[in-house]
Design an enzyme around this catalytic site. Structure first.
Site, mmCIF file in Angstrom:
data_model
loop_
_atom_site.group_PDB
_atom_site.id
_atom_site.type_symbol
_atom_site.label_atom_id
_atom_site.label_comp_id
_atom_site.label_asym_id
_atom_site.label_seq_id
_atom_site.Cartn_x
_atom_site.Cartn_y
_atom_site.Cartn_z
ATOM 1 C CE LYS A 89 -30.499 -46.379 71.912
ATOM 2 N NZ LYS A 89 -29.523 -45.095 72.137
ATOM 3 C CG HIS A 199 -31.074 -37.900 71.023
ATOM 4 N ND1 HIS A 199 -32.337 -38.007 71.923
ATOM 5 C CD2 HIS A 199 -31.358 -38.372 70.238
ATOM 6 C CE1 HIS A 199 -33.310 -38.837 71.521
ATOM 7 N NE2 HIS A 199 -32.984 -38.941 70.683
ATOM 8 C CB SER A 202 -35.693 -41.610 74.368
ATOM 9 O OG SER A 202 -35.928 -42.436 73.827
ATOM 10 N N GLY A 239 -36.429 -39.008 70.441
ATOM 11 C CA GLY A 239 -37.401 -37.675 71.477
ATOM 12 C C GLY A 239 -37.933 -37.867 70.538
ATOM 13 C CD GLU A 274 -29.285 -38.882 66.010
ATOM 14 O OE1 GLU A 274 -29.232 -39.400 66.781
ATOM 15 O OE2 GLU A 274 -28.515 -38.301 65.398
ATOM 16 N N PRO A 275 -35.311 -39.802 64.059
ATOM 17 C CG PRO A 275 -37.607 -39.818 63.106
ATOM 18 C CD PRO A 275 -35.642 -39.310 63.717
ATOM 19 N N GLY A 276 -36.529 -42.431 66.834
ATOM 20 C CA GLY A 276 -36.826 -43.809 66.893
ATOM 21 C C GLY A 276 -37.875 -44.471 67.267
ATOM 22 C CG ASP A 333 -38.135 -46.950 76.625
ATOM 23 O OD1 ASP A 333 -37.028 -45.489 76.532
ATOM 24 O OD2 ASP A 333 -39.144 -47.410 75.684
ATOM 25 C CE1 TYR A 397 -34.297 -47.695 71.292
ATOM 26 C CE2 TYR A 397 -36.299 -45.632 72.262
ATOM 27 C CZ TYR A 397 -35.023 -46.243 71.631
ATOM 28 O OH TYR A 397 -35.060 -44.910 71.052
#
Ligand SMILES: Cc1ncc(COP(=O)(O)O)c(C=O)c1O
Length: 419
Positions: A89, A199, A202, A239, A274-276, A333, A397
């Site tokens: 995402k 989580h 973020s 995060g 789950e790093p974005g 964001d 984002y």
């Protein structure tokens, strides 16, 4: 139907699809692999902004896949026990579950990590053998029981998100006190719960959020074990900060987190994350063109006056990407973006010091809406129509939530690999 929705994919595979030097697990379809240059970011920016062709004024990103690979290598070095699953995402360029599957990512390496899912989406995931998914409430369990009873479930618990820029706790996460009830419900439905996730929110700015959350996850594991579950998975969520010299550093999180995980979880427990933002933030640099400007000059009473006689006017710049496009990150964001002059009257200025006089400026997006304001009180040298500005750290984002509102295209992406 557009598929799907908070997919997290094993980054070794994701990275291998976009970065040829990382080990390919299986062959990607040719459509998925973008053309990748082997040039510096500066040289691509320069080529892009010093063209004189009027057709070439569209905004564009330079995406450095080498930076993604470096972040991956850093993760492996500093947190070797934790397997990162990229949070699609954050920047689905170019992947969602279907695209990831098309690209050859094995379904066993994808996690459907939205705790509140549409039933048809669960069905779709399950039909593609994406069986690991999160939940945090009883209704979700009943829904999963109806549409995909073979799923392997991960209970997302609520942890302290107060030290994160984007907090998720008001929407997701089961508090520890209801964990027994949820697990008993799962048990009564004969559903398979394989572990715990969380989580911390973020843009986390305090490493202890992660370690406190791991401690809480341990308590949830203990509750599960007392109820007869055999948990095998700990998912420590996202995060993690992007590669930015300012703020909390990944190495400081890793130094605390690694030993905490090892202390609380025996080696047979698989630990994933789950790093974005961590992967993509610094990989994208945006170049935008100034398509219009207004010189603003006010007399002592604050009334508009002739700007040609004002030595200190301010400027309103209208650029060709905005709040409905890549800069939606400012709204959604809470991003703080830094605009810098990139090309001024044909002079390329990327990462160059200058002693030009600075003027108070505001920067506006291209739409007809006044909410399309990227920032005020930005100090820039005088720029003209046709000049370019740049913004670094624009990977997280940004294009993920950009729209084409008011007829404006999303910014293109040019890929390079500086490794
Ligand atoms: C379920 C889930 N996992 C992971 C992420 C990625 O978070 P971050 O980009 O902060 O690493 C998100 C994004 O907010 C998310 O909703």
């Amino acid at each position: 139907m557009k598929e799907t929705y908070n997919a997290l994919i094993n980054t070794q595979e994701f990275a291998s699809q976009i970065h040829p030097q990382l080990k390919l697990v299986s062959k990607p379809s040719t459509e998925f692999v973008p053309q990748v240059l082997n040039r510096s970011i500066a040289s691509i920016l320069k080529a892009g902004v010093t063209k004189r062709d009027i057709e070439e004024e569209d905004p564009f990103f330079v995406c450095d896949l080498g930076e993604v690979a470096r972040q991956h290598a850093q993760w492996k070095r500093l947190l070797p026990r934790v397997q990162p699953f990229y949070a699609v995402k954050c920047n689905p360029d170019p992947a969602e579950i279907q695209l990831a599957l098309d690209a050859g990512v094995d379904s066993s390496r994808i996690i459907y990590a939205n705790p509140c899912k549409q039933a048809s989406h669960i069905k779709f995931a399950s039909s593609k053998n994406v069986n690991v998914m999160t939940f945090d409430n009883a209704d979700e369990l009943y829904k999963i029981k109806m549409v995909a009873p073979e799923s392997q479930l991960v209970l997302r618990i609520l942890t302290d998100d107060s030290k994160s820029v984007c907090r998720f706790g008001v929407k997701f996460g089961a508090s520890l006190s209801i964990v027994p009830y949820l697990l008993e419900t799962a048990k009564s439905l004969n559903l398979d719960v394989i572990g715990i996730s969380f989580h911390v929110g973020s843009g986390c700015f305090d490493a202890t959020s992660f370690t406190d959350a791991v401690e809480l996850a341990r308590k949830a594991f203990d509750i599960g074990e007392a109820l007869g579950f055999n948990f095998t998975l700990l998912d420590i969520g996202g995060g993690f900060p992007g590669n930015n010299p300012e703020g909390l550093q990944f190495k400081d999180i890793a130094a605390l987190l690694g030993p905490t995980i090892d202390r609380l979880f025996p080696p047979h427990i698989r630990v994933i994350s789950e790093p974005g933002r961590y992967f993509v933030s610094s990989a994208f640099t945006l170049a935008v063109n100034i398509q219009a400007r207004r010189v603003v000059s006010l007399d002592a009473e604050g009334n508009p006056t002739d700007p040609t006689h004002d030595e200190n006017p301010s400027f309103m710049y209208y650029i060709n990407d905005g709040m409905y496009g890549s800069f939606n990150c400012i709204t959604f964001d809470h991003a703080v973006v830094k605009m810098k002059p990139l090309c001024r009257s044909g002079t390329f200025m990327y990462e160059q010091e200058h002693s030009l006089k600075l003027f108070e400026s505001s920067v506006w997006g291209p739409t007809c809406d006044s909410i399309d304001l990227i920032g005020r009180n930005i100090f820039l040298p005088e720029m003209k129509i046709g000049d370019w500005l740049s913004c670094s750290h624009m990977g997280a984002y940004t294009i993920a939530a950009a729209s084409t509102f008011n007829g404006f295209k999303k910014s293109n992406v040019i890929y390079t690999d500086t490794n």
